[in-house]
Design a protein around this motif. Structure first.
Motif, PDB file in Angstrom:
ATOM      1  N   TYR A 119     -19.594 -27.993 -27.335  1.00 45.49           N
ATOM      2  CA  TYR A 119     -18.610 -29.029 -27.675  1.00 45.49           C
ATOM      3  C   TYR A 119     -19.119 -29.913 -28.798  1.00 45.49           C
ATOM      4  O   TYR A 119     -18.397 -30.308 -29.666  1.00 45.49           O
ATOM      5  N   LEU A 250      -5.993 -41.567 -27.416  1.00 49.14           N
ATOM      6  CA  LEU A 250      -5.878 -40.836 -26.147  1.00 49.14           C
ATOM      7  C   LEU A 250      -7.131 -40.948 -25.294  1.00 49.14           C
ATOM      8  O   LEU A 250      -7.132 -40.559 -24.140  1.00 49.14           O
ATOM      9  N   ASP A 251      -8.232 -41.441 -25.911  1.00 49.98           N
ATOM     10  CA  ASP A 251      -9.526 -41.450 -25.260  1.00 49.98           C
ATOM     11  C   ASP A 251      -9.925 -40.025 -24.861  1.00 49.98           C
ATOM     12  O   ASP A 251     -10.282 -39.752 -23.715  1.00 49.98           O
ATOM     13  N   ALA A 252      -9.785 -39.096 -25.819  1.00 51.07           N
ATOM     14  CA  ALA A 252     -10.087 -37.694 -25.513  1.00 51.07           C
ATOM     15  C   ALA A 252     -11.169 -37.182 -26.455  1.00 51.07           C
ATOM     16  O   ALA A 252     -11.668 -37.924 -27.302  1.00 51.07           O
ATOM     17  N   SER A 253     -11.532 -35.917 -26.293  1.00 52.88           N
ATOM     18  CA  SER A 253     -12.561 -35.297 -27.118  1.00 52.88           C
ATOM     19  C   SER A 253     -12.183 -35.364 -28.597  1.00 52.88           C
ATOM     20  O   SER A 253     -11.089 -34.953 -28.992  1.00 52.88           O
ATOM     21  N   GLY A 256     -11.970 -31.857 -30.226  1.00 54.87           N
ATOM     22  CA  GLY A 256     -10.754 -31.194 -29.757  1.00 54.87           C
ATOM     23  C   GLY A 256      -9.520 -31.720 -30.473  1.00 54.87           C
ATOM     24  O   GLY A 256      -8.670 -30.937 -30.907  1.00 54.87           O
ATOM     25  N   CYS A 257      -9.431 -33.056 -30.638  1.00 50.88           N
ATOM     26  CA  CYS A 257      -8.268 -33.632 -31.304  1.00 50.88           C
ATOM     27  C   CYS A 257      -8.205 -33.217 -32.764  1.00 50.88           C
ATOM     28  O   CYS A 257      -7.124 -32.991 -33.307  1.00 50.88           O
ATOM     29  N   MET A 260      -6.755 -29.923 -32.875  1.00 51.14           N
ATOM     30  CA  MET A 260      -5.353 -29.997 -32.509  1.00 51.14           C
ATOM     31  C   MET A 260      -4.514 -30.383 -33.730  1.00 51.14           C
ATOM     32  O   MET A 260      -3.466 -29.794 -33.986  1.00 51.14           O
TER      33      MET A 260
ATOM     34  N   ILE B 110      -9.769 -28.392 -24.564  1.00 53.54           N
ATOM     35  CA  ILE B 110     -10.847 -29.383 -24.445  1.00 53.54           C
ATOM     36  C   ILE B 110     -10.274 -30.790 -24.336  1.00 53.54           C
ATOM     37  O   ILE B 110     -10.745 -31.618 -23.548  1.00 53.54           O
ATOM     38  N   VAL B 111      -9.229 -31.067 -25.128  1.00 47.78           N
ATOM     39  CA  VAL B 111      -8.591 -32.386 -25.049  1.00 47.78           C
ATOM     40  C   VAL B 111      -8.060 -32.617 -23.631  1.00 47.78           C
ATOM     41  O   VAL B 111      -8.286 -33.673 -23.031  1.00 47.78           O
ATOM     42  N   LEU B 113      -9.104 -31.200 -20.953  1.00 54.21           N
ATOM     43  CA  LEU B 113     -10.259 -31.295 -20.052  1.00 54.21           C
ATOM     44  C   LEU B 113     -10.830 -32.706 -20.043  1.00 54.21           C
ATOM     45  O   LEU B 113     -11.122 -33.267 -18.975  1.00 54.21           O
ATOM     46  N   THR B 114     -10.951 -33.316 -21.234  1.00 55.51           N
ATOM     47  CA  THR B 114     -11.477 -34.682 -21.282  1.00 55.51           C
ATOM     48  C   THR B 114     -10.484 -35.641 -20.636  1.00 55.51           C
ATOM     49  O   THR B 114     -10.884 -36.600 -19.981  1.00 55.51           O
ATOM     50  N   GLN B 115      -9.175 -35.387 -20.818  1.00 53.88           N
ATOM     51  CA  GLN B 115      -8.175 -36.229 -20.163  1.00 53.88           C
ATOM     52  C   GLN B 115      -8.334 -36.158 -18.645  1.00 53.88           C
ATOM     53  O   GLN B 115      -8.286 -37.175 -17.956  1.00 53.88           O
ATOM     54  N   HIS B 118     -11.344 -38.073 -17.535  1.00 52.51           N
ATOM     55  CA  HIS B 118     -11.178 -39.523 -17.595  1.00 52.51           C
ATOM     56  C   HIS B 118     -10.193 -40.030 -16.557  1.00 52.51           C
ATOM     57  O   HIS B 118     -10.200 -41.202 -16.225  1.00 52.51           O
TER      58      HIS B 118
END
Lengths: 290, 309
Positions: A119, A250-253, A256-257, A260, B110-111, B113-115, B118
């Motif tokens: 990752y 989004l508080d995400a990877s 990954g974003c 996307m 992955i996005v 998965l992180t969601q 969290h």
């Protein structure tokens, strides 16, 4: 300030990946980028075990060697009659398995987590700064990816004609006396170097995505190689900046974003590209029919 | 621990049985992928399964292999349709289309998965382990599911063997005699997705691609007949599963998945070297033989012509 550093690292990685990506997409070797980025795992682990540091030139050398070995092995099996996609699949999965076994064997000595290799965590990159004589020169990752970016730009622009000819008509290039095999392996070295330098800051998946997706998007926008390279760099930079803010919201990877967004841009181009877009082609056909 | 003691441990036995079943089913379906020049589709599908698995978890809230399977099949179908669409409608070639779908789907996964991580619903731990595969974490019910699905894959392949064979070698002819090739095409894809999903839990995303390709490529070295190739490939898959699992119990701290893949790679290298007619040794011997025969012929001819050699 951290926002800036992260976007800068992302943008540099994206632009260096998309430069080499354009050539891979044109030469129908996109999956070699994927293969190399997975296969260099044992190279990274071995170099790490030997040198004991994470940010060392040894690691890049180790990974580049394994990258070249990967390409060589794929070529060898292909020559002995295995289909090209199958030989890519066999070689990179085997090397990746070796890497995973090495990590598990030396798991106590190696501060190298499989999750972080695959990752990457770009969010932590700004904290690891380069200090020389008490002066803070910014994050190490910036210096690392920046130098790779410069190397890529230098090599590609120095041998631009040769790379171009090899990609479009390798038989012609060979006839003109250009050492095609040399440029093939030079390009593969660039892919390996780019992959490994981006690896620990952004992870394997983002690297593979940034090699293929912006270059393919640019391929739908133009017919000229030099424009394709510039467009794909711009798309890469867009992905990293928009992707970062989406991740922030989004508080995400982050990695990954960024992919996307790259996917989204590709999707839009697929339909709306002025030259090769699906909708425009349909409209033209419709007009002719009428 | 010796082998017999190993087989008496019910837990290890379950893992062993499921690795072997996994090896057989992925070996069998992998042959068709190889012959249809879609070897890397396994890689793409195993990455594309991730968002499907995540969605299944978000919607149901449970870590059940059955729901994961449904999510992954839907994601897999969307992925194959997208790859086909991009390849047909634009000038982008299949390898780039494959790469785009692979990375974008995995990125979305992955996005998600992180969601999930969290969102802190306590049940999510281990979902990321799902990615890298942990054969050791499988329980008896998983093994039952895997066994059922593995048998299903093998049964479908036997049932549709003729159709799949025709599709792999001459899809134009298959279309001509009125076979529903798009449907059969999608059926092979679904079987691949099923093999991939049951495999991910055991060996992980990246290595699952190897279980589809490596036994099939090895089997191709030994025979020219499809049914022999399919059986050999299943056998090689089973041996890899067996060897990998046994090795991982013998050596401390080694994960099962990579060892299964390395066992498959060993079989591949052996096949490359010693296979009859196509192997390296056979080729060298064959070349020498034909060279000798040529020289003999040449000498005979020269003697006949009265030349001095």
């Amino acid at each position: 300030m951290n926002h800036f550093w992260i976007i800068l690292i992302g943008a540099l990685v994206a632009s260096s990946c998309s430069i080499v990506g354009c050539f891979l997409v044109l030469r129908k070797m996109s999956m070699i980028g994927d293969a190399i980025s997975h296969a260099i795992l044992p190279g990274i682990v071995i170099a790490f075990l030997l040198s004991g540091t994470r940010d060392s030139i040894v690691m890049i050398v180790g990974a580049t060697c394994i990258g070249l070995i990967t390409v060589f092995l794929i070529q060898m099996f292909q020559n002995s009659g295995v289909q090209s996609d199958a030989s890519i699949g066999v070689v990179f999965t085997a090397l990746f398995a070796v890497g995973v076994v090495l990590i598990s064997l030396f798991t106590r000595q190696v501060d190298l987590d499989l999750d972080c290799v695959l990752y990457g965590e770009i969010a932590y990159a700004p904290w690891d700064t380069l200090d020389i004589g008490g002066m803070n020169l910014g994050p190490k990752a910036v210096w690392g990816v920046e130098s790779i970016f410069i190397v890529n730009i230098l090599v590609i622009s120095l041998f631009y004609k040769q790379f171009k000819l090899c990609s479009f008509d390798s038989a012609m290039a060979a006839a003109l006396g250009i050492p095609v095999a040399f440029f093939h392996y030079l390009l593969m070295s660039l892919v390996s170097i780019t992959t490994v330098s981006s690896f620990e800051s952004v992870g394997a998946i983002l690297v593979v995505g940034m090699i293929i997706v912006p270059a393919a998007t640019a391929y739908l926008l133009t017919d000229k190689l030099n424009r394709m390279i510039i467009y794909s760099m711009i798309i890469g930079i867009l992905c990293s900046s928009i992707g970062y803010y989406v991740a922030y919201l989004l508080d995400a990877s982050i990695a990954g974003c960024m992919i996307m967004i790259a996917g989204l841009l590709f999707f839009i181009t697929l339909f709306l590209s002025p030259k090769h877009g699906v909708l425009l082609k349909k409209w033209k056909q419709h007009k002719i029919a009428v | 621990m010796n082998i017999i003691a190993l087989l008496q441990d019910p837990n290890t036995l379950w893992i062993l049985v499921s690795s072997i079943l996994l090896g057989i089913s992925s070996g069998v379906i992998g042959c068709f992928a190889y012959l249809r020049k879609q070897s890397l589709m396994g890689d793409a599908l195993s990455h594309a399964a991730l968002p499907g698995v995540c969605f299944a978890f978000i919607l149901t809230g449970t870590k059940s292999i059955f729901y994961f399977l449904i999510g992954a099949i839907i994601a897999g179908i969307i992925a194959t349709i997208s790859i086909g669409y991009i390849t047909r409608k634009t000038r982008i070639k299949q390898d780039s289309a494959l790469g785009i779908v692979l990375t974008v789907f995995f990125g979305v996964g992955i996005v998600l998965l992180t969601q999930i991580q969290h969102s802190a619903s306590g049940n999510q731990s281990g979902l990321d382990k799902f990615l890298f595969g942990q054969a050791a974490s499988m329980v008896q019910s998983d093994v039952y599911t895997m066994a059922g699905i593995g048998l299903f894959v093998i049964a479908i392949c036997t049932l549709f063997f003729k159709e799949f064979k025709l599709l792999s070698f001459d899809s134009g002819f298959a279309k001509g005699i009125g076979l529903p090739i798009t449907l059969l095409d999608q059926l092979i894809m679904i079987l691949m997705v099923i093999a991939v999903v049951i495999g991910i839990q055991a060996v992980g995303v990246v290595l699952m691609a190897a279980l589809l390709i490596t036994p099939a490529v090895s089997a191709r070295y030994w025979t020219e007949k499809l049914h022999v190739m399919v059986m050999l490939s299943g056998l090689f898959g089973a041996i890899s599963g067996l060897m990998g699992t046994i090795l991982s119990t013998q050596v401390n701290n080694l994960p099962t998945g990579p060892l299964i893949v390395l066992a498959a790679t060993c079989i591949f290298v052996l096949s490359v070297v010693i296979a009859p007619t196509r192997g390296v040794i056979a080729k060298i011997v064959g070349r020498k033989k034909s060279k000798n025969a040529f020289l003999k012929q040449h000498i005979k001819q020269s003697v006949k012509d009265g030349n001095v050699i």
